[in-house]
Structures are given as C-alpha cells and as structure tokens.
Design a protein around this motif. Structure first.
Motif, PDB file in Angstrom:
ATOM      1  N   HIS A 484       0.835  -1.202   0.000  1.00 36.32           N
ATOM      2  CA  HIS A 484       0.000   0.000   0.000  1.00 36.32           C
ATOM      3  C   HIS A 484       0.873   1.257   0.000  1.00 36.32           C
ATOM      4  CE1 HIS A 484      -3.881  -1.994   0.457  1.00 36.32           C
ATOM      5  NE2 HIS A 484      -3.372  -2.741   1.423  1.00 36.32           N
ATOM      6  N   ALA A 485       1.960   1.220   0.761  1.00 41.47           N
ATOM      7  CA  ALA A 485       2.864   2.379   0.803  1.00 41.47           C
ATOM      8  C   ALA A 485       3.489   2.626  -0.569  1.00 41.47           C
ATOM      9  CB  ALA A 485       3.944   2.149   1.856  1.00 41.47           C
ATOM     10  N   ARG A 486       3.790   1.552  -1.293  1.00 42.22           N
ATOM     11  CA  ARG A 486       4.375   1.710  -2.623  1.00 42.22           C
ATOM     12  C   ARG A 486       3.404   2.422  -3.556  1.00 42.22           C
ATOM     13  NH1 ARG A 486       5.284  -2.905  -7.253  1.00 42.22           N
ATOM     14  NH2 ARG A 486       6.511  -1.614  -8.698  1.00 42.22           N
ATOM     15  N   LEU A 487       2.121   2.038  -3.503  1.00 43.55           N
ATOM     16  CA  LEU A 487       1.139   2.682  -4.371  1.00 43.55           C
ATOM     17  C   LEU A 487       0.978   4.148  -4.001  1.00 43.55           C
ATOM     18  CD1 LEU A 487      -0.868   2.271  -6.687  1.00 43.55           C
ATOM     19  CD2 LEU A 487      -2.626   1.759  -4.962  1.00 43.55           C
ATOM     20  N   ARG A 488       0.980   4.458  -2.715  1.00 42.78           N
ATOM     21  CA  ARG A 488       0.857   5.858  -2.309  1.00 42.78           C
ATOM     22  C   ARG A 488       2.055   6.671  -2.806  1.00 42.78           C
ATOM     23  NH1 ARG A 488       1.517   9.697   1.770  1.00 42.78           N
ATOM     24  NH2 ARG A 488      -0.387  10.911   2.136  1.00 42.78           N
ATOM     25  N   ASP A 489       3.244   6.099  -2.739  1.00 43.31           N
ATOM     26  CA  ASP A 489       4.431   6.786  -3.269  1.00 43.31           C
ATOM     27  C   ASP A 489       4.290   7.020  -4.778  1.00 43.31           C
ATOM     28  OD1 ASP A 489       5.644   6.945  -0.810  1.00 43.31           O
ATOM     29  OD2 ASP A 489       6.879   5.153  -1.090  1.00 43.31           O
ATOM     30  N   TRP A 490       3.662   6.064  -5.471  1.00 41.70           N
ATOM     31  CA  TRP A 490       3.443   6.212  -6.910  1.00 41.70           C
ATOM     32  C   TRP A 490       2.523   7.402  -7.196  1.00 41.70           C
ATOM     33  CZ3 TRP A 490       5.228   5.433 -11.465  1.00 41.70           C
ATOM     34  CH2 TRP A 490       4.403   5.357 -12.594  1.00 41.70           C
ATOM     35  N   TYR A 491       1.436   7.492  -6.445  1.00 37.29           N
ATOM     36  CA  TYR A 491       0.542   8.645  -6.598  1.00 37.29           C
ATOM     37  C   TYR A 491       1.290   9.944  -6.335  1.00 37.29           C
ATOM     38  CZ  TYR A 491      -4.019   6.400  -7.272  1.00 37.29           C
ATOM     39  OH  TYR A 491      -5.095   5.717  -7.796  1.00 37.29           O
ATOM     40  N   ARG A 492       2.089   9.957  -5.301  1.00 41.76           N
ATOM     41  CA  ARG A 492       2.853  11.169  -4.975  1.00 41.76           C
ATOM     42  C   ARG A 492       3.805  11.521  -6.123  1.00 41.76           C
ATOM     43  NH1 ARG A 492       5.147   9.406  -0.786  1.00 41.76           N
ATOM     44  NH2 ARG A 492       3.807  10.286   0.851  1.00 41.76           N
ATOM     45  N   SER A 493       4.437  10.507  -6.696  1.00 42.68           N
ATOM     46  CA  SER A 493       5.369  10.748  -7.803  1.00 42.68           C
ATOM     47  C   SER A 493       4.645  11.295  -9.029  1.00 42.68           C
ATOM     48  CB  SER A 493       6.102   9.458  -8.170  1.00 42.68           C
ATOM     49  OG  SER A 493       6.890   8.995  -7.104  1.00 42.68           O
ATOM     50  N   LEU A 494       3.490  10.724  -9.345  1.00 47.50           N
ATOM     51  CA  LEU A 494       2.739  11.182 -10.513  1.00 47.50           C
ATOM     52  C   LEU A 494       2.284  12.624 -10.356  1.00 47.50           C
ATOM     53  CD1 LEU A 494       0.523   8.046 -11.275  1.00 47.50           C
ATOM     54  CD2 LEU A 494       2.559   8.803 -12.523  1.00 47.50           C
ATOM     55  N   ILE A 495       1.826  12.981  -9.160  1.00 48.31           N
ATOM     56  CA  ILE A 495       1.388  14.361  -8.921  1.00 48.31           C
ATOM     57  C   ILE A 495       2.565  15.312  -9.047  1.00 48.31           C
ATOM     58  CG2 ILE A 495       0.432  15.946  -7.203  1.00 48.31           C
ATOM     59  CD1 ILE A 495      -1.265  13.587  -6.178  1.00 48.31           C
ATOM     60  N   ALA A 496       3.731  14.896  -8.526  1.00 51.25           N
ATOM     61  CA  ALA A 496       4.927  15.733  -8.628  1.00 51.25           C
ATOM     62  C   ALA A 496       5.355  15.897 -10.078  1.00 51.25           C
ATOM     63  CB  ALA A 496       6.060  15.124  -7.798  1.00 51.25           C
ATOM     64  N   VAL A 497       5.293  14.817 -10.858  1.00 50.73           N
ATOM     65  CA  VAL A 497       5.653  14.889 -12.274  1.00 50.73           C
ATOM     66  C   VAL A 497       4.676  15.782 -13.017  1.00 50.73           C
ATOM     67  CG1 VAL A 497       5.698  13.535 -14.394  1.00 50.73           C
ATOM     68  CG2 VAL A 497       6.893  12.709 -12.375  1.00 50.73           C
ATOM     69  N   ARG A 498       3.419  15.667 -12.703  1.00 47.24           N
ATOM     70  CA  ARG A 498       2.414  16.533 -13.335  1.00 47.24           C
ATOM     71  C   ARG A 498       2.747  18.005 -13.106  1.00 47.24           C
ATOM     72  NH1 ARG A 498      -3.108  16.381 -14.855  1.00 47.24           N
ATOM     73  NH2 ARG A 498      -4.123  18.402 -14.534  1.00 47.24           N
ATOM     74  N   ARG A 499       3.201  18.318 -11.919  1.00 43.96           N
ATOM     75  CA  ARG A 499       3.534  19.708 -11.601  1.00 43.96           C
ATOM     76  C   ARG A 499       4.818  20.169 -12.275  1.00 43.96           C
ATOM     77  NH1 ARG A 499       2.350  19.956  -5.054  1.00 43.96           N
ATOM     78  NH2 ARG A 499       0.099  20.435  -5.193  1.00 43.96           N
ATOM     79  N   SER A 500       5.756  19.263 -12.454  1.00 41.47           N
ATOM     80  CA  SER A 500       7.091  19.675 -12.910  1.00 41.47           C
ATOM     81  C   SER A 500       7.259  19.635 -14.423  1.00 41.47           C
ATOM     82  CB  SER A 500       8.163  18.795 -12.259  1.00 41.47           C
ATOM     83  OG  SER A 500       8.005  17.430 -12.629  1.00 41.47           O
ATOM     84  N   VAL A 501       6.406  18.880 -15.127  1.00 40.85           N
ATOM     85  CA  VAL A 501       6.516  18.760 -16.581  1.00 40.85           C
ATOM     86  C   VAL A 501       5.372  19.562 -17.211  1.00 40.85           C
ATOM     87  CG1 VAL A 501       6.522  17.193 -18.547  1.00 40.85           C
ATOM     88  CG2 VAL A 501       7.575  16.485 -16.376  1.00 40.85           C
ATOM     89  N   PRO A 502       5.665  20.695 -17.839  1.00 37.90           N
ATOM     90  CA  PRO A 502       4.599  21.552 -18.374  1.00 37.90           C
ATOM     91  C   PRO A 502       3.627  20.838 -19.301  1.00 37.90           C
ATOM     92  CG  PRO A 502       6.681  22.732 -18.379  1.00 37.90           C
ATOM     93  CD  PRO A 502       6.995  21.314 -17.996  1.00 37.90           C
ATOM     94  N   ASP A 503       4.129  19.955 -20.166  1.00 36.31           N
ATOM     95  CA  ASP A 503       3.232  19.272 -21.096  1.00 36.31           C
ATOM     96  C   ASP A 503       2.237  18.367 -20.363  1.00 36.31           C
ATOM     97  OD1 ASP A 503       4.166  20.456 -23.373  1.00 36.31           O
ATOM     98  OD2 ASP A 503       5.538  18.832 -23.907  1.00 36.31           O
ATOM     99  N   LEU A 504       2.643  17.818 -19.225  1.00 36.13           N
ATOM    100  CA  LEU A 504       1.750  16.961 -18.455  1.00 36.13           C
ATOM    101  C   LEU A 504       0.774  17.774 -17.617  1.00 36.13           C
ATOM    102  CD1 LEU A 504       4.261  14.188 -17.308  1.00 36.13           C
ATOM    103  CD2 LEU A 504       2.476  14.001 -19.062  1.00 36.13           C
ATOM    104  N   ALA A 505       1.109  19.019 -17.359  1.00 30.86           N
ATOM    105  CA  ALA A 505       0.223  19.891 -16.592  1.00 30.86           C
ATOM    106  C   ALA A 505      -0.788  20.600 -17.471  1.00 30.86           C
ATOM    107  CB  ALA A 505       1.052  20.923 -15.822  1.00 30.86           C
ATOM    108  N   ALA A 506      -0.563  20.594 -18.775  1.00 28.61           N
ATOM    109  CA  ALA A 506      -1.398  21.369 -19.699  1.00 28.61           C
ATOM    110  C   ALA A 506      -2.765  20.721 -19.897  1.00 28.61           C
ATOM    111  CB  ALA A 506      -0.691  21.507 -21.049  1.00 28.61           C
ATOM    112  N   GLY A 507      -3.736  21.555 -20.269  1.00 27.73           N
ATOM    113  CA  GLY A 507      -5.070  21.061 -20.580  1.00 27.73           C
ATOM    114  C   GLY A 507      -5.347  21.055 -22.068  1.00 27.73           C
ATOM    115  N   ASP A 508      -4.316  20.906 -22.858  1.00 33.96           N
ATOM    116  CA  ASP A 508      -4.419  20.996 -24.319  1.00 33.96           C
ATOM    117  C   ASP A 508      -4.881  19.662 -24.900  1.00 33.96           C
ATOM    118  OD1 ASP A 508      -4.190  21.479 -27.001  1.00 33.96           O
ATOM    119  OD2 ASP A 508      -2.115  22.200 -26.933  1.00 33.96           O
ATOM    120  N   LEU A 509      -6.158  19.586 -25.269  1.00 35.90           N
ATOM    121  CA  LEU A 509      -6.690  18.356 -25.846  1.00 35.90           C
ATOM    122  C   LEU A 509      -6.084  18.068 -27.210  1.00 35.90           C
ATOM    123  CD1 LEU A 509     -10.479  18.749 -24.948  1.00 35.90           C
ATOM    124  CD2 LEU A 509      -8.758  17.426 -23.725  1.00 35.90           C
ATOM    125  N   ALA A 510      -5.758  19.123 -27.963  1.00 34.03           N
ATOM    126  CA  ALA A 510      -5.196  18.934 -29.299  1.00 34.03           C
ATOM    127  C   ALA A 510      -3.797  18.349 -29.251  1.00 34.03           C
ATOM    128  CB  ALA A 510      -5.178  20.266 -30.055  1.00 34.03           C
TER     129      ALA A 510
END
Length: 589
Positions: A484-510
């Motif tokens: 369970h701790a591993r999955l929570r760390d994964w969620y934390r990592s994904l949220i951090a990546v979303r914040r740090s990578v502009p293309d992943l943070a964008a809402g550009d459907l195109a």
C-alpha cells in the motif's frame, strides 16, 4: 439576527421561542419580527397555527432536522487565513472525502488531523461530500434538508469554519459538495412555507425545485444565497453542484447562469478565485460556456466518460453504463475529446446523447477520476477497483487519470489502494422510511448482471445496518503495509511529475493522443500496451502479463521521470523502444 421568513400564502406566522409564540408582521410575501435574536438562540416558525418548523434558511440544527433552528453568527469564529489567496479548481488535484468515514471519529475536527497527509501527497483541494443536516447520524449527505447548515454530528458550523481555516493554513483549498436539486425525504418542511417545489417538472426524486414557476424568484434567491454564504462566511474556495441536469429551468436566464454571475461578482469583491463545478449527465459544454455566450458559466464539470473509459479498459467490466466503453479506441476518444457520447448513440440510455466539445476547449474544465463516491458506492457491494485489480492495474489507472489533460480527482483511500469498501449506508430513525430504503436498494441490485460480475449471488448490504457504515470507515493502518505504501508513493510521484513537466500539466486536448498495440481491440479486459501522448511527454502503459517492447515516437531525447517498475529505453531513429515489465507504467519527458 432579526427573524424573517418567506411564506407568501400564509395568513399568520409565529416566531416560536420555547413555549412562547410571537406573531410576526407581514412585509409583502415575507414575515418579519423586531426582536434581535442573539447567537445561540433556539427558534422556529409556525405557519397558520401549524407545528413549529425549522427556518428554511437555518444556519444551525443542533438537535436534528425536525428540531428548532439555532442562531449562528459566523463572525464569532476567529479566522487566521487573511493571507490566503485562493485556488482555482482548473488544473489542480482534488481529493474527495466523506467526513463520516474519513476518520474513526467521523468529524470535521478529526479530519483536520489528516490534512498533512494530503499535503505530502501533493493535493491542491479537499472536496467535502455534502455536510447539510440529514436524518439520523450516518449517511452520504445527499438526502440533506438544510442547505444553509452543517450536520451537527460532524461538528456543526463552527467545525466547518475551523476545517477550512486549517486547510488554508496548509495551502489546501476547500470545495464543498452542495445539493439544490432535491431535498431528503425526512425533515423537508419547505412546502409548508411556500412554493419551493413544482409539479410542472419531475426529477428522479419527485417534484422539481421551482425555478421557473410562480414564486420561483424567491426560490432562486434561496439557492443563490445559500451558495454565496459558503464562499463569504465559510471561506470555501469551490462548490460542487450535485446533478445540475435536475435543476430544470425554462426561464429566460437559467439559475446556474444567475449563480455564476453572482459568484463572479463576489470573487471580484473578495479578491480570490471562486469556482463552481457542475455534476452533469448531459455531456454538453453549455455547463462551462461563459454566461455572456449563452452558457451556464460553470468553472468546470465532472466528466464520467473519462472514468468509464479508463475503468472499463483496465477492469474489463462491460455491464450497465460501461457497455459502450472498454476499448483503446474509446479511451482515445475520451482523453482527446472529453466526451465519448458526443451526439452518437448511447446503448445504456437507448438514445443519441451529448454534443461534441468545441475545438480549443480547455481540458482543465473537465474533472476526471479513477474512483468517486458514485462509482464505488453505487456498486452492489461498494467494492473499490482495488478489490479486483492487481497493483499494476491500479498504477495504470492512476497514471491515465493524473497525467491526463483534465483536472484530476482522487477518492479518499484510493491513493494507497485501500481494501475498505465504501457502501451505501443510511440511518433513518423512521422505521417506514428505513424499510423503504432497504427494499429499494435490494430491488436495484437484484439483477442477473451483478451476480455475473461477482461470480455468484449478491447479498446486498443493508443500508440501515450500523455495520454497513462501520465497514466503510477507512482502514488507515493499511498504509503501513509495504504494498500500500508503494502505491501511495506512486501517486505522490505522478502528482509531482504533473507539476514539474509543463506538457503533463497542460489542458491541451489537441496535444493529446493515444496509440496502442499488442492485443485485439475487442479483448476484455484489454491486455495490450498503449502510449498516451501529452505534448512531448509520453506515458507508456503495459497492461499485458508479459514484458513488452513498446515503440515510442518522439521529437527528441526523453528521460524516464517516473516508473512503476524499472524499464529500459533503446533509442531508435524516430524515438525509442521502451522495454517494460508486465503490468507496468513508464513516464517519459
């Protein structure tokens, strides 16, 4: 507080203070008194000699939904959030929780103790399921009857102010789920005061709220004043509006347009963003179209099609409303166009449904989730995806939602893959109402499809059984387990990546696309590989039980920024081949 109540057809209205009845004076359609009631005063209203009833605008119901109202002065709370600048829901990560089952104590005060966990996870906003007073102690909250008050077992109005203040101190916004499309079956006395309901329109809960008939001007004012109060007196940052498709309004200006304009004016006055999020089944961007362009002006809307597309693909479920979902083609349509049913036939509804999302629409205007209270609690057993999926499937679901072009939302406990079910539970003291709810639930899930899904006969939990509620309280010690701790760390990592990578943070459907291979497109569950393109970033998902060599086209070099399991990258002339372990995810940027 000067007592006043709208009762347009009454011949007499009394203010009830204990055993004393004080006649009020008619002022047009309103009845008013001249006695200033101080904070903490219990009172009620009696219409035309009838029994004492709670104030339709009651701010405090300390006894129950049938008892007297109590004056609450919001100015008695000492706020410490003067420096809070607010947060817009668009593009941010929301965390949905139910106060009664989020902690063992089930109160707003005890929920504060877990806010730091959400901060460490990377959450931006906490969304509270409805806190309006409802019958009994335990319930989901969607059968509330006091749109201006806070359920006393949760701590009452002061506890909500304290929760919001504590959240703001930690940099967390607060979204409050509110219900204006119907009232609960117990404690609803609005009809004794005035035409709050109309038989001209019907909803799944009966007569509709009167938004366009005689007397509707005051009913609309009642709705808008309730919403504005949460922003002004309780400092919340957003409201999630339940089932707005049931707010039936054929007047010249829809109620939601009126509300949007009034909230925008209050936002300008307060100097911080205020958001309105619509739950809508219409698949129509009228919800988020600005009022100046003829829309309702909502900040964002829930998008169930994204949930269905991800869930059906990963789990293989095809029953009920999942019947048109589950293939990678459908996933692509959801992730690139927001709506799957955008004017084409919906098998579950038996008709054409929805409208296309116009080009250029910001993907952040759609709230997407891998789990919600609806999608879990409205299953026969309240079982979560974690009860049926392996860790790789949960990791894939998280990546597809959190790295999508939408505004992602998590449902409490999802981040560590809790095995705690979240079932439908009620606590109605009225035995007839309790029996009706129990029998209705059994009829709803008596179909053959649920028996097939669960591999045997389904015994639906009794909503009125206290054990049904207790079993739905989060089992927090699970977080100590390594898996369970591993999955929570994964969620934390994904949220951090979303914040740090502009293309992943964008809402550009195109700038979003999905390619796939490795399996038949009709397999259920689908067990191939897919690549989610987000600008120059790539999310590689291997849902098969074997190692996969996934070709990834890129415009330049990429690095692994997150991986569920170690993977290797072999450069090619036009990108790379990502060698992924079975049931795994790799994020490249």
């Amino acid at each position: 507080m000067l007592p006043r109540v709208w009762a347009p057809t009454a011949a007499r209205v009394d203010l009830v203070l204990g055993d004393e009845h004080v006649p009020l004076t008619a002022d047009g359609e309103w009845w008013v008194g001249d006695a200033d009631l101080p904070h903490g005063t219990d009172y009620a209203f009696a219409v035309d000699g009838g029994p004492p009833r709670p104030d339709p605008r009651s701010a405090w119901q300390p006894q129950d939904v049938h008892g007297p109202s109590r004056v609450y002065d919001p100015g008695t709370f000492a706020w410490s959030d003067d420096g809070w600048s607010g947060v817009d829901v668009r593009g941010h990560v929301t965390y949905e929780l139910h106060v009664g089952t989020f902690s063992d104590e089930g109160t707003l005060t005890s929920a504060i103790e877990h806010l730091d966990e959400l901060v460490s996870l990377g959450i931006d906003l906490v969304e509270l399921m409805p806190v309006a007073p409802f019958s009994g102690v335990h319930g989901w909250g969607y059968d509330g009857v006091g749109t201006f008050a806070v359920h006393e077992p949760y701590g009452g109005p002061a506890a909500l102010q304290a929760f919001v203040d504590a959240a703001h101190a930690r940099g967390l916004g607060v979204c409050l789920d509110v219900v204006h499309n119907h009232m609960g079956p117990s404690g609803n006395y609005l009809g004794e005061f005035g035409p709050y309901f109309t038989d001209a329109h019907q909803t799944p809960w009966g007569s509709a709220i009167n938004l366009d008939g005689p007397g509707s001007e005051e009913v609309r004012r009642w709705v808008c004043d309730s919403a504005l109060r949460w922003f002004r007196d309780f400092h919340v940052d957003a409201l999630r509006l339940d089932a707005v498709h049931a707010l039936i309004d054929f007047s010249e200006g829809h109620l939601l347009s009126q509300l949007s304009d009034e909230v925008a004016a209050l936002s300008a006055e307060l100097g911080r963003p205020l958001s309105l999020v619509a739950e809508s089944d219409l698949n129509d961007v009228v919800s988020v179209t600005p009022t100046a362009e003829g829309g309702w002006g909502m900040t964002a809307q829930w998008d169930d099609d994204v949930h269905h597309a991800v869930h059906a693909l990963v789990t293989g479920e095809r029953h009920g409303y999942y019947v048109d979902f589950g293939s990678p083609q459908v996933l692509r349509k959801a992730l690139t166009g927001a709506f799957v049913h955008d004017g084409e036939h919906s098998t579950f509804r038996g008709k054409d449904w929805g409208r296309p999302v116009p080009p250029g629409t910001d993907g952040h205007r759609f709230v997407a989730a891998g789990s919600t209270h609806d999608q879990v609690g409205n299953r026969a057993l309240g079982d979560r995806p974690s009860a049926r999926l392996d860790a790789g499937g949960l990791a894939a679901t998280a990546a597809l939602v959190l790295l999508s072009p939408f505004s992602p939302m998590l449902f409490m406990g999802e981040e560590w893959g809790t095995r705690t079910p979240w079932m439908y539970f009620t606590d109605h003291p009225d035995p007839d109402l309790a029996a009706a709810v129990r029998d209705g639930r059994r009829r709803e899930f008596g179909g053959h499809a649920w028996d097939v899904l669960y591999g045997g006969h389904v015994e639906v939990p009794d909503p009125q059984d206290p054990e049904t509620f207790r079993r739905s309280v989060l089992t927090r010690h699970e977080m100590d387990d390594p898996a369970h701790a591993r999955l929570r760390d994964w969620y934390r990592s994904l949220i951090a990546v979303r914040r740090s990578v502009p293309d992943l943070a964008a809402g550009d459907l195109a700038a979003t696309d999905v390619v796939w291979g490795g399996a038949s497109e009709d397999d259920a569950p689908w067990d191939g590989w897919l690549v989610l393109h987000r600008g120059s970033a790539r999310v590689v998902v291997n849902l098969s039980g074997e190692q996969a060599s996934v070709p990834v086209r890129t415009d330049g070099p990429v690095d692994v920024v997150a991986a569920w399991d170690p993977a290797t990258i072999e450069p090619t002339a036009d990108g790379a081949v990502v060698v992924t372990p079975p049931r795994s995810v790799v994020v490249l940027a």
